[in-house]
Design an enzyme around this catalytic site. Structure first.
Site, PDB file in Angstrom:
ATOM      1  N   LYS A   1     -33.214  60.371 -65.303  1.00  0.00           N
ATOM      2  CA  LYS A   1     -32.518  59.480 -66.587  1.00  0.00           C
ATOM      3  C   LYS A   1     -32.283  59.994 -67.847  1.00  0.00           C
ATOM      4  CE  LYS A   1     -35.630  55.856 -64.498  1.00  0.00           C
ATOM      5  NZ  LYS A   1     -36.746  54.751 -64.954  1.00  0.00           N
TER       6      LYS A   1
ATOM      7  N   ASP B   1     -35.669  74.036 -68.343  1.00  0.00           N
ATOM      8  CA  ASP B   1     -36.882  74.506 -68.795  1.00  0.00           C
ATOM      9  C   ASP B   1     -37.161  75.521 -67.586  1.00  0.00           C
ATOM     10  OD1 ASP B   1     -39.599  75.350 -69.088  1.00  0.00           O
ATOM     11  OD2 ASP B   1     -40.325  73.187 -68.481  1.00  0.00           O
TER      12      ASP B   1
HETATM   13  P1  IMP Z   1     -36.634  72.414 -64.934  1.00  0.00           P
HETATM   14  O1  IMP Z   1     -36.332  71.944 -63.452  1.00  0.00           O
HETATM   15  O2  IMP Z   1     -38.109  72.669 -64.984  1.00  0.00           O
HETATM   16  O3  IMP Z   1     -35.270  73.245 -65.461  1.00  0.00           O
HETATM   17  O4  IMP Z   1     -36.748  71.066 -65.724  1.00  0.00           O
HETATM   18  C1  IMP Z   1     -35.755  70.124 -66.024  1.00  0.00           C
HETATM   19  C2  IMP Z   1     -36.181  68.647 -66.077  1.00  0.00           C
HETATM   20  O5  IMP Z   1     -37.635  68.813 -66.441  1.00  0.00           O
HETATM   21  C3  IMP Z   1     -35.523  68.031 -67.190  1.00  0.00           C
HETATM   22  O6  IMP Z   1     -34.429  67.367 -66.499  1.00  0.00           O
HETATM   23  C4  IMP Z   1     -36.603  67.201 -67.716  1.00  0.00           C
HETATM   24  O7  IMP Z   1     -36.469  65.831 -67.095  1.00  0.00           O
HETATM   25  C5  IMP Z   1     -37.719  67.773 -67.400  1.00  0.00           C
HETATM   26  N1  IMP Z   1     -38.491  68.368 -68.569  1.00  0.00           N
HETATM   27  C6  IMP Z   1     -38.386  69.633 -68.967  1.00  0.00           C
HETATM   28  N2  IMP Z   1     -38.986  69.860 -70.169  1.00  0.00           N
HETATM   29  C7  IMP Z   1     -39.445  68.589 -70.653  1.00  0.00           C
HETATM   30  C8  IMP Z   1     -39.537  68.405 -71.949  1.00  0.00           C
HETATM   31  O8  IMP Z   1     -39.862  69.218 -72.823  1.00  0.00           O
HETATM   32  N3  IMP Z   1     -39.916  66.988 -72.246  1.00  0.00           N
HETATM   33  C9  IMP Z   1     -39.382  65.975 -71.093  1.00  0.00           C
HETATM   34  N4  IMP Z   1     -39.077  66.407 -70.110  1.00  0.00           N
HETATM   35  C10 IMP Z   1     -38.895  67.657 -69.702  1.00  0.00           C
END
Ligand code: IMP
Ligand code: MG
Length: 179
Positions: free
Chosen positions: A43, A102
């Protein structure tokens, strides 16, 4: 009020607006004359997709995918597709839009998936990037702002489902996580 839980504002509404405008202008240049498929990851992508597309003048279709890679503040490292897109991406120029990158796992897996489905091109676009959090290599074509490796909320980003409605990006007070 949700504002009371915010310790500090990291990215203001004005900075978000300027990032949307800058990325939209760049997309117009990069995809001149091409039709686009913008795929938002629900979302968290919601406010960003709606603000971004206002600055893109190409013919485009938006669609949404619901994936989950996070529980609380910890990455599970797994990608679960909860809702898939309806649009056929075969031969299409696709831009995946998410709130934040992230570890990079979400964008890497979703871009791989859309490439295997036959998209002509797949690019990634995020409002925020936490380069220090990266676990896998992923090419992100459009980044609004780099931020430090902190958990942030607001403008689509949540903590346990809340705070998406904040108009800015903020850091929560420590006591919120202890509740
Ligand atoms: P990744 O797969 O680790 O790159 O994470 C991506 C997803 O993690 C994003 O779409 C967010 O939903 C969630 N996410 C990563 N960091 C944060 C944060 O600092 N706050 C809230 N959601 C996060
Ligand atoms: Mg997300």
């Amino acid at each position: 009020m949700v504002d009371n839980d915010v310790k500090r504002i990291l990215v203001t509404e004005d900075e978000i607006h300027r990032a949307c405008k800058r990325i939209g202008t760049q997309i117009n240049k990069d995809y001149k004359g091409k039709e686009l498929v913008i795929i938002g990851l629900l979302k968290g992508c919601e406010p960003f997709v709606s603000d971004l597309v206002k600055h893109v003048s190409n013919f485009l279709i938006t669609d949404y995918m619901k994936v989950k890679s996070y529980v609380g503040t910890q990455s599970t490292g797994e990608l679960l597709i909860k809702n898939d897109i309806d649009v056929d991406v075969t031969g299409k120029d696709v831009i995946i839009v998410d709130d934040i990158c992230d570890s990079g796992l979400t964008l890497k897996k979703v871009s791989e998936l859309l490439s295997t489905r036959g998209a002509a091109s797949v690019a990634c676009c995020v409002l925020l990037d936490k380069p220090e959090g990266r676990k896998v290599e992923v090419n992100i074509k459009y980044v609004g702002l780099d931020i430090p490796n902190e958990f942030v909320v607001g403008y689509g980003l949540d903590y346990n489902g809340y705070y998406r409605n904040l108009p800015y990006i903020g850091v929560l007070k420590e006591e919120i996580y202890k509740k």
